[in-house]
Motif scaffolding. Structure first.
Motif, mmCIF file in Angstrom:
data_model
loop_
_atom_site.group_PDB
_atom_site.id
_atom_site.type_symbol
_atom_site.label_atom_id
_atom_site.label_comp_id
_atom_site.label_asym_id
_atom_site.label_seq_id
_atom_site.Cartn_x
_atom_site.Cartn_y
_atom_site.Cartn_z
ATOM 1 N N UNK A 52 42.339 48.261 36.901
ATOM 2 C CA UNK A 52 40.997 47.954 36.571
ATOM 3 C C UNK A 52 40.402 46.450 36.204
ATOM 4 N N UNK A 53 41.542 46.067 35.701
ATOM 5 C CA UNK A 53 41.407 44.412 35.164
ATOM 6 C C UNK A 53 41.402 43.741 36.370
ATOM 7 N N UNK A 54 42.194 43.798 37.215
ATOM 8 C CA UNK A 54 42.460 42.859 38.307
ATOM 9 C C UNK A 54 41.319 42.973 39.324
ATOM 10 N N UNK A 55 40.867 44.231 39.365
ATOM 11 C CA UNK A 55 39.810 44.628 40.202
ATOM 12 C C UNK A 55 38.616 43.841 39.813
ATOM 13 N N UNK A 56 38.140 43.870 38.639
ATOM 14 C CA UNK A 56 37.151 43.125 38.163
ATOM 15 C C UNK A 56 37.198 41.516 38.198
ATOM 16 N N UNK A 57 38.467 41.261 38.004
ATOM 17 C CA UNK A 57 38.640 39.733 38.053
ATOM 18 C C UNK A 57 38.515 39.158 39.503
ATOM 19 N N UNK A 58 38.978 39.986 40.459
ATOM 20 C CA UNK A 58 38.701 39.501 41.988
ATOM 21 C C UNK A 58 37.498 39.658 42.473
ATOM 22 N N UNK A 59 36.401 40.391 41.794
ATOM 23 C CA UNK A 59 35.060 40.409 41.953
ATOM 24 C C UNK A 59 34.103 39.344 41.328
ATOM 25 N N UNK A 60 35.047 38.269 40.383
ATOM 26 C CA UNK A 60 34.268 37.782 39.388
ATOM 27 C C UNK A 60 33.978 37.719 38.334
#
Length: 296
Positions: A52-60
């Motif tokens: 979840x954390x990396x997904x949010x980071x990838x979305x900015x």
């Protein structure tokens, strides 16, 4: 004979001790595997939060929270988010595959991205332990910004595979040990008790079974328990061929049945002890066994 009677008792003690140690080892392994499973499951939940954390980071998005991971069913988890976000399917697939590869209990799983409002599936894919069975579609199509939940369902058998393999291996090993030690051993042909009190004479040779002694020309030679039993078989059937297989079955050392070179070694020792009388010898009958030749 007293030494030979102690052998079964010593073997039983060794056997019981081995079984006890094996039982303790298997029990400890079972408890340890259970503890390891709990640890691995907790570690899995951390990996899910990482997804979840990396997904949010990838979305900015580097500020909003990944909400607590919820276990909604056996082997099924839900990742929820504080705010709306957008995602690239390729990024979600690669991130999920990379992180869950670190989970020793994970082989097959299905990922569904659900819309928060109606729980409809916005995107999904399936990963298998065999990569050619993976199901991944719609890669490269960026999804619109919205409120999403991610459900990840693991194949149930995946959680218990490692534990089952260890326990099955332990039980198989225990069964093998039990078969080796507990299988019924065919007892050697029992000789009448009175044979052990007999004294045999072959010309000037006197063989005292009970005292385990050979007396040749008034010279006494002591015999071992195995040599005594071996010579007794020959003494009961002088000038007759004794099959090698019979000797191997009937002659017991302190540590078990003697076979192969051990039998030849005891035959050789007996020959040397019989050498003072040239009229008595143990000869090899090729392809059959041995014979105690007793001259007139």
């Amino acid at each position: 004979m007293r030494d030979s009677q102690n052998v079964p008792s010593a073997k039983r003690k060794y056997l019981y001790g081995s079984i006890l140690l094996l039982f303790i080892a298997v029990s400890c392994a079972a408890f340890n595997l259970t503890g390891n499973d709990k640890f691995a499951i907790s570690r899995r939940e951390v990996l899910l939060r990482r997804i979840g954390d990396e997904l949010l980071l990838a979305s900015g998005d580097s500020t909003s929270r990944v909400l607590p991971v919820e276990k909604i069913a056996d082997g099924e988890y839900q990742i929820r988010f504080e705010n709306e976000f957008t995602f690239q399917p390729d990024s979600l697939v690669n991130t999920t595959r990379r992180l869950l590869a670190k989970d020793p209990l994970t082989r097959d799983y299905i990922v569904n991205v659900l819309n928060c409002g109606n729980a409809s599936v916005a995107y999904g894919f399936a990963i298998s332990g065999n990569e050619k069975d993976d199901i991944v579609a719609c890669r490269g199509r960026k999804q619109p910004t919205a409120c999403y939940m991610i459900n990840i369902k693991f194949k149930p058998a995946g959680i218990n595979t490692a534990k089952n393999e260890y326990l099955l291996g332990s039980l198989t090993f225990l069964a093998l040990v039990g078969f080796i030690f507990l299988r019924p051993v065919k007892p050697r042909s029992a000789l009448p008790k009175d044979q052990f009190t007999k004294i045999f004479t072959f010309g000037p040779v006197l063989f005292n079974v009970q005292e385990r002694q050979l007396v040749i020309n008034k010279k006494t030679t002591d015999l071992t328990g195995t040599e005594t039993r071996l010579l007794l078989i020959f003494a009961l059937s002088p000038n007759q061929t004794i099959p090698r297989s019979r000797l191997q079955k009937e002659i017991w050392e302190d540590e078990g049945v003697i076979v192969g070179r051990s039998l030849d070694m005891f035959i050789s020792k007996l020959r040397k002890k019989l050498e003072p009388d040239p009229n008595i010898n143990i000869v090899v009958i090729r392809g059959k066994g041995y014979k105690l030749e007793v001259g007139a």
